[in-house]
Write an enzyme that holds these catalytic residues in place. Structure first.
Site, PDB file in Angstrom:
ATOM      1  N   ILE A  44      15.373  20.864  12.380  1.00  4.33           N
ATOM      2  CA  ILE A  44      14.142  21.223  13.075  1.00  4.33           C
ATOM      3  C   ILE A  44      13.309  22.176  12.228  1.00  4.33           C
ATOM      4  O   ILE A  44      12.086  22.044  12.117  1.00  4.33           O
ATOM      5  CB  ILE A  44      14.447  21.838  14.457  1.00  4.33           C
ATOM      6  CG1 ILE A  44      15.305  20.878  15.289  1.00  4.33           C
ATOM      7  CG2 ILE A  44      13.165  22.183  15.190  1.00  4.33           C
ATOM      8  CD1 ILE A  44      14.747  19.484  15.432  1.00  4.33           C
ATOM      9  N   CYS A  45      13.974  23.132  11.597  1.00  5.08           N
ATOM     10  CA  CYS A  45      13.257  24.089  10.749  1.00  5.08           C
ATOM     11  C   CYS A  45      12.589  23.392   9.568  1.00  5.08           C
ATOM     12  O   CYS A  45      11.511  23.803   9.123  1.00  5.08           O
ATOM     13  CB  CYS A  45      14.208  25.174  10.261  1.00  5.08           C
ATOM     14  SG  CYS A  45      14.919  26.169  11.594  1.00  5.08           S
ATOM     15  N   THR A  46      13.209  22.331   9.055  1.00  7.29           N
ATOM     16  CA  THR A  46      12.604  21.567   7.967  1.00  7.29           C
ATOM     17  C   THR A  46      11.241  21.035   8.388  1.00  7.29           C
ATOM     18  O   THR A  46      10.256  21.127   7.638  1.00  7.29           O
ATOM     19  CB  THR A  46      13.535  20.419   7.546  1.00  7.29           C
ATOM     20  OG1 THR A  46      14.765  20.958   7.051  1.00  7.29           O
ATOM     21  CG2 THR A  46      12.899  19.541   6.470  1.00  7.29           C
TER      22      THR A  46
END
Length: 219
Positions: A44-46
């Site tokens: 998700i952070c990507t």
């Protein structure tokens, strides 16, 4: 240390993907957005880091600097940036803090002060609470905070909308109602008396209730 809206954003010195920064000096006379991540190479952070990179011109236009944080070394961030560029189309174009000693995560109350160890050996789940967004004004005060779980990506269109609202409030001393977007009517805060409002808003206002006074957005 518990942080609240209106608290001074803790100052710190840290290594980033763009070199060593002294946070308050780095902010200077700008607004700043500090957004954090629990671990490099997380899915998700990507998507979030790539999204922010694409939106950077919008933040630049608002005089708002961007800085990310992940509880991993800077060298790992640089490798992760290659994946972000490959999968999201844009690599991070703003500094990302390497918070290997958890110092910034603790300063900003994202991890408890008694959290032990360093980034080595800690999983994303161990750092799950390092998923915050801090809006910081030129006065180095925290203007707003958002906290998201690891399972749900942040809505950076909402981040921009809130930034617009905060900057409007800071400049004109008005408040924004639910679902406000730039150009919509705004609200006169209850802290401003009718007499003072007449001076500030000579065109008048619509009083839906004595405490709910609506005016066009100041330019």
């Amino acid at each position: 240390m518990s942080l609240r809206i209106g608290s001074t954003a803790p100052d710190f010195t840290a290594e980033t993907t763009e070199g060593t920064i002294h946070f308050h000096d780095w902010i200077g006379d700008s607004w700043a957005l500090l957004f954090s991540h629990p671990k490099d190479f997380t899915p998700i952070c990507t998507t979030e880091l790539g999204t922010v990179a694409r939106l950077k011109p919008e933040f630049d236009r608002r005089n708002c600097k961007l800085i990310g944080l992940s509880v991993d070394p800077v060298a790992g961030h640089r490798l992760w940036a290659q994946d972000i560029a490959e999968t999201q189309g844009t690599a991070p174009n703003y500094p990302i803090i390497g918070d290997t000693d958890l110092n910034v995560a603790k300063l900003y109350d994202m991890l408890p002060a008694e959290a032990s160890g360093a980034s080595d050996g800690r999983s994303a789940a161990d750092n799950a609470t390092v998923r915050s967004v801090f809006f910081i004004g030129p006065d180095k005060k925290i203007k707003a905070m958002l906290v998201y779980p690891m399972s749900n990506g942040r809505d950076f269109n909402e981040v921009l909308r809130l930034l617009d609202a905060l900057q409007l409030t800071a400049k004109h001393g008005v408040a924004t109602p639910a679902n406000w977007h730039p150009g919509d009517d705004v609200v006169i805060p209850t802290s401003i008396s009718d007499e003072a409002a007449k001076q500030k808003f000579p065109g008048g206002w619509k009083a839906l209730k004595p405490y709910l006074r609506v005016v066009p957005q100041p330019k």
